[in-house]
Write a protein that holds these residues in place. Sequence first.
Motif, PDB file in Angstrom:
ATOM      1  N   PHE A 220     -18.137 -65.616  16.648  1.00 51.44           N
ATOM      2  CA  PHE A 220     -16.872 -64.960  16.337  1.00 51.44           C
ATOM      3  C   PHE A 220     -17.120 -63.563  15.785  1.00 51.44           C
ATOM      4  CE2 PHE A 220     -18.195 -67.045  12.479  1.00 51.44           C
ATOM      5  CZ  PHE A 220     -17.875 -66.153  11.471  1.00 51.44           C
ATOM      6  N   ASN A 221     -16.086 -62.740  15.862  1.00 49.94           N
ATOM      7  CA  ASN A 221     -16.051 -61.407  15.251  1.00 49.94           C
ATOM      8  C   ASN A 221     -14.885 -61.368  14.282  1.00 49.94           C
ATOM      9  OD1 ASN A 221     -18.100 -60.508  16.944  1.00 49.94           O
ATOM     10  ND2 ASN A 221     -16.691 -59.591  18.409  1.00 49.94           N
ATOM     11  N   ILE A 222     -15.022 -60.555  13.234  1.00 51.83           N
ATOM     12  CA  ILE A 222     -13.901 -60.251  12.353  1.00 51.83           C
ATOM     13  C   ILE A 222     -13.826 -58.741  12.275  1.00 51.83           C
ATOM     14  CG2 ILE A 222     -12.903 -60.465  10.042  1.00 51.83           C
ATOM     15  CD1 ILE A 222     -14.513 -63.043   9.692  1.00 51.83           C
ATOM     16  N   GLU A 223     -12.667 -58.193  12.593  1.00 46.95           N
ATOM     17  CA  GLU A 223     -12.526 -56.745  12.591  1.00 46.95           C
ATOM     18  C   GLU A 223     -11.280 -56.317  11.819  1.00 46.95           C
ATOM     19  OE1 GLU A 223     -11.312 -55.054  16.531  1.00 46.95           O
ATOM     20  OE2 GLU A 223     -11.437 -57.149  17.152  1.00 46.95           O
ATOM     21  N   VAL A 224     -11.331 -55.112  11.289  1.00 47.44           N
ATOM     22  CA  VAL A 224     -10.181 -54.522  10.619  1.00 47.44           C
ATOM     23  C   VAL A 224      -9.380 -53.809  11.692  1.00 47.44           C
ATOM     24  CG1 VAL A 224      -9.438 -52.851   8.897  1.00 47.44           C
ATOM     25  CG2 VAL A 224     -11.467 -54.232   8.479  1.00 47.44           C
ATOM     26  N   THR A 225      -8.098 -54.149  11.805  1.00 47.80           N
ATOM     27  CA  THR A 225      -7.254 -53.538  12.828  1.00 47.80           C
ATOM     28  C   THR A 225      -6.222 -52.584  12.245  1.00 47.80           C
ATOM     29  OG1 THR A 225      -5.806 -55.469  12.777  1.00 47.80           O
ATOM     30  CG2 THR A 225      -7.552 -55.447  14.434  1.00 47.80           C
ATOM     31  N   GLY A 226      -6.121 -52.524  10.941  1.00 48.64           N
ATOM     32  CA  GLY A 226      -5.176 -51.645  10.271  1.00 48.64           C
ATOM     33  C   GLY A 226      -5.426 -51.695   8.776  1.00 48.64           C
ATOM     34  N   LYS A 227      -4.589 -50.961   8.045  1.00 45.60           N
ATOM     35  CA  LYS A 227      -4.758 -50.909   6.593  1.00 45.60           C
ATOM     36  C   LYS A 227      -4.695 -52.296   5.960  1.00 45.60           C
ATOM     37  CE  LYS A 227      -2.856 -48.891   2.402  1.00 45.60           C
ATOM     38  NZ  LYS A 227      -1.725 -48.207   1.808  1.00 45.60           N
ATOM     39  N   ASN A 228      -3.789 -53.131   6.425  1.00 44.17           N
ATOM     40  CA  ASN A 228      -3.608 -54.480   5.870  1.00 44.17           C
ATOM     41  C   ASN A 228      -3.623 -55.539   6.957  1.00 44.17           C
ATOM     42  OD1 ASN A 228      -3.332 -53.844   3.063  1.00 44.17           O
ATOM     43  ND2 ASN A 228      -1.357 -52.944   3.576  1.00 44.17           N
ATOM     44  N   SER A 229      -4.445 -55.343   7.975  1.00 43.23           N
ATOM     45  CA  SER A 229      -4.493 -56.330   9.047  1.00 43.23           C
ATOM     46  C   SER A 229      -5.920 -56.515   9.552  1.00 43.23           C
ATOM     47  CB  SER A 229      -3.562 -55.918  10.195  1.00 43.23           C
ATOM     48  OG  SER A 229      -3.921 -54.648  10.693  1.00 43.23           O
ATOM     49  N   PHE A 230      -6.189 -57.738   9.997  1.00 42.72           N
ATOM     50  CA  PHE A 230      -7.506 -58.136  10.470  1.00 42.72           C
ATOM     51  C   PHE A 230      -7.335 -58.931  11.749  1.00 42.72           C
ATOM     52  CE2 PHE A 230      -7.263 -58.254   5.866  1.00 42.72           C
ATOM     53  CZ  PHE A 230      -8.301 -57.415   5.491  1.00 42.72           C
ATOM     54  N   ARG A 231      -8.428 -59.053  12.505  1.00 47.97           N
ATOM     55  CA  ARG A 231      -8.415 -59.900  13.700  1.00 47.97           C
ATOM     56  C   ARG A 231      -9.711 -60.699  13.735  1.00 47.97           C
ATOM     57  NH1 ARG A 231      -6.937 -58.223  19.811  1.00 47.97           N
ATOM     58  NH2 ARG A 231      -4.920 -59.031  19.123  1.00 47.97           N
ATOM     59  N   ILE A 232      -9.552 -62.008  13.890  1.00 48.25           N
ATOM     60  CA  ILE A 232     -10.681 -62.894  14.134  1.00 48.25           C
ATOM     61  C   ILE A 232     -10.681 -63.190  15.622  1.00 48.25           C
ATOM     62  CG2 ILE A 232     -11.696 -65.157  13.666  1.00 48.25           C
ATOM     63  CD1 ILE A 232     -10.132 -65.150  11.004  1.00 48.25           C
ATOM     64  N   THR A 233     -11.827 -63.002  16.270  1.00 56.28           N
ATOM     65  CA  THR A 233     -11.957 -63.292  17.694  1.00 56.28           C
ATOM     66  C   THR A 233     -13.074 -64.307  17.876  1.00 56.28           C
ATOM     67  OG1 THR A 233     -11.228 -61.063  18.285  1.00 56.28           O
ATOM     68  CG2 THR A 233     -12.374 -62.316  19.981  1.00 56.28           C
ATOM     69  N   LEU A 234     -12.747 -65.440  18.489  1.00 58.84           N
ATOM     70  CA  LEU A 234     -13.725 -66.484  18.767  1.00 58.84           C
ATOM     71  C   LEU A 234     -13.973 -66.544  20.267  1.00 58.84           C
ATOM     72  CD1 LEU A 234     -11.683 -67.787  16.333  1.00 58.84           C
ATOM     73  CD2 LEU A 234     -13.533 -69.409  16.400  1.00 58.84           C
ATOM     74  N   ALA A 235     -15.241 -66.645  20.679  1.00 59.99           N
ATOM     75  CA  ALA A 235     -15.607 -66.771  22.083  1.00 59.99           C
ATOM     76  C   ALA A 235     -15.550 -68.244  22.470  1.00 59.99           C
ATOM     77  CB  ALA A 235     -17.004 -66.210  22.316  1.00 59.99           C
ATOM     78  N   LEU A 236     -14.588 -68.597  23.325  1.00 57.44           N
ATOM     79  CA  LEU A 236     -14.341 -69.996  23.657  1.00 57.44           C
ATOM     80  C   LEU A 236     -14.308 -70.208  25.168  1.00 57.44           C
ATOM     81  CD1 LEU A 236     -11.541 -70.730  21.032  1.00 57.44           C
ATOM     82  CD2 LEU A 236     -13.978 -71.242  20.877  1.00 57.44           C
ATOM     83  N   ALA A 237     -15.417 -69.944  25.813  1.00 53.89           N
ATOM     84  CA  ALA A 237     -15.487 -70.123  27.266  1.00 53.89           C
ATOM     85  C   ALA A 237     -15.174 -71.568  27.631  1.00 53.89           C
ATOM     86  CB  ALA A 237     -16.876 -69.745  27.774  1.00 53.89           C
ATOM     87  N   GLY A 238     -14.288 -71.755  28.595  1.00 59.14           N
ATOM     88  CA  GLY A 238     -13.957 -73.087  29.093  1.00 59.14           C
ATOM     89  C   GLY A 238     -12.875 -73.822  28.331  1.00 59.14           C
ATOM     90  N   PHE A 239     -12.425 -73.296  27.194  1.00 53.29           N
ATOM     91  CA  PHE A 239     -11.366 -73.959  26.436  1.00 53.29           C
ATOM     92  C   PHE A 239     -10.001 -73.474  26.911  1.00 53.29           C
ATOM     93  CE2 PHE A 239     -14.880 -74.768  23.609  1.00 53.29           C
ATOM     94  CZ  PHE A 239     -14.576 -75.984  23.022  1.00 53.29           C
ATOM     95  N   ARG A 240      -9.056 -74.388  26.994  1.00 53.45           N
ATOM     96  CA  ARG A 240      -7.671 -74.068  27.321  1.00 53.45           C
ATOM     97  C   ARG A 240      -6.838 -74.153  26.040  1.00 53.45           C
ATOM     98  NH1 ARG A 240      -7.209 -78.899  31.384  1.00 53.45           N
ATOM     99  NH2 ARG A 240      -8.024 -79.733  29.469  1.00 53.45           N
ATOM    100  N   GLU A 241      -5.625 -73.624  26.093  1.00 55.80           N
ATOM    101  CA  GLU A 241      -4.741 -73.649  24.917  1.00 55.80           C
ATOM    102  C   GLU A 241      -4.548 -75.064  24.394  1.00 55.80           C
ATOM    103  OE1 GLU A 241      -1.041 -71.469  25.178  1.00 55.80           O
ATOM    104  OE2 GLU A 241      -1.995 -70.007  26.504  1.00 55.80           O
ATOM    105  N   GLN A 242      -4.381 -76.023  25.301  1.00 59.67           N
ATOM    106  CA  GLN A 242      -4.148 -77.409  24.864  1.00 59.67           C
ATOM    107  C   GLN A 242      -5.386 -78.051  24.258  1.00 59.67           C
ATOM    108  OE1 GLN A 242      -3.570 -76.211  27.965  1.00 59.67           O
ATOM    109  NE2 GLN A 242      -4.208 -77.659  29.547  1.00 59.67           N
ATOM    110  N   ASP A 243      -6.561 -77.432  24.400  1.00 56.59           N
ATOM    111  CA  ASP A 243      -7.785 -77.948  23.793  1.00 56.59           C
ATOM    112  C   ASP A 243      -7.970 -77.460  22.357  1.00 56.59           C
ATOM    113  OD1 ASP A 243      -8.397 -79.065  26.291  1.00 56.59           O
ATOM    114  OD2 ASP A 243      -9.599 -77.328  26.898  1.00 56.59           O
ATOM    115  N   LEU A 244      -7.122 -76.540  21.911  1.00 56.24           N
ATOM    116  CA  LEU A 244      -7.308 -75.872  20.622  1.00 56.24           C
ATOM    117  C   LEU A 244      -6.178 -76.190  19.656  1.00 56.24           C
ATOM    118  CD1 LEU A 244      -8.240 -72.376  22.082  1.00 56.24           C
ATOM    119  CD2 LEU A 244      -9.821 -74.091  21.173  1.00 56.24           C
ATOM    120  N   SER A 245      -6.507 -76.203  18.366  1.00 52.37           N
ATOM    121  CA  SER A 245      -5.475 -76.288  17.335  1.00 52.37           C
ATOM    122  C   SER A 245      -5.845 -75.337  16.205  1.00 52.37           C
ATOM    123  CB  SER A 245      -5.312 -77.716  16.805  1.00 52.37           C
ATOM    124  OG  SER A 245      -6.400 -78.073  15.996  1.00 52.37           O
TER     125      SER A 245
END
Length: 138
Positions: free
Chosen positions: A36-61
């Motif tokens: 995963f990555n964690i990045e600052v996207t603004g003064k008060n905002s962040f983004r966590i990005t996880l690499a999930l090859a092969g996972f579909r929306e219904q596989d995640l919670s």
Amino acid sequence: MSKLTFPSHPLLLGFDQLERLVERTARTGADGYPPFNIEVTGKNSFRITLALAGFREQDLSITVEKRQLMVRGQQQDDGKDDRVFLHRGIAARQFQRVFALAEGVDVAQACLENGLLHIDLSRQEPEDSVQTITINRA
């Protein structure tokens, strides 16, 4: 002479939860999957990005409980057991990744695109306030 630890220092009142948070984070951060990555996207905002090859929306919670952001994934068996792999390098395992959220940090949105799960977080600016305490007679 007694040794004082950080949360038990007499001038730090109410920070005893910090030690538990650090211990809990140390226990859950040992596994490197999924990356995963964690990045600052603004003064008060962040983004966590996880690499999930092969996972579909219904596989995640994604849940938030007791100031912990929990991302879980479990791929469902699609019934294609007749496949024979010469090499299997794409992980198809379940996972649980936990991130501790500070007070005032909330999940704004989450989206899955091109095998990457993006979770956007926003932090509320605390309001500056001055509180006057009256002194009562004993």
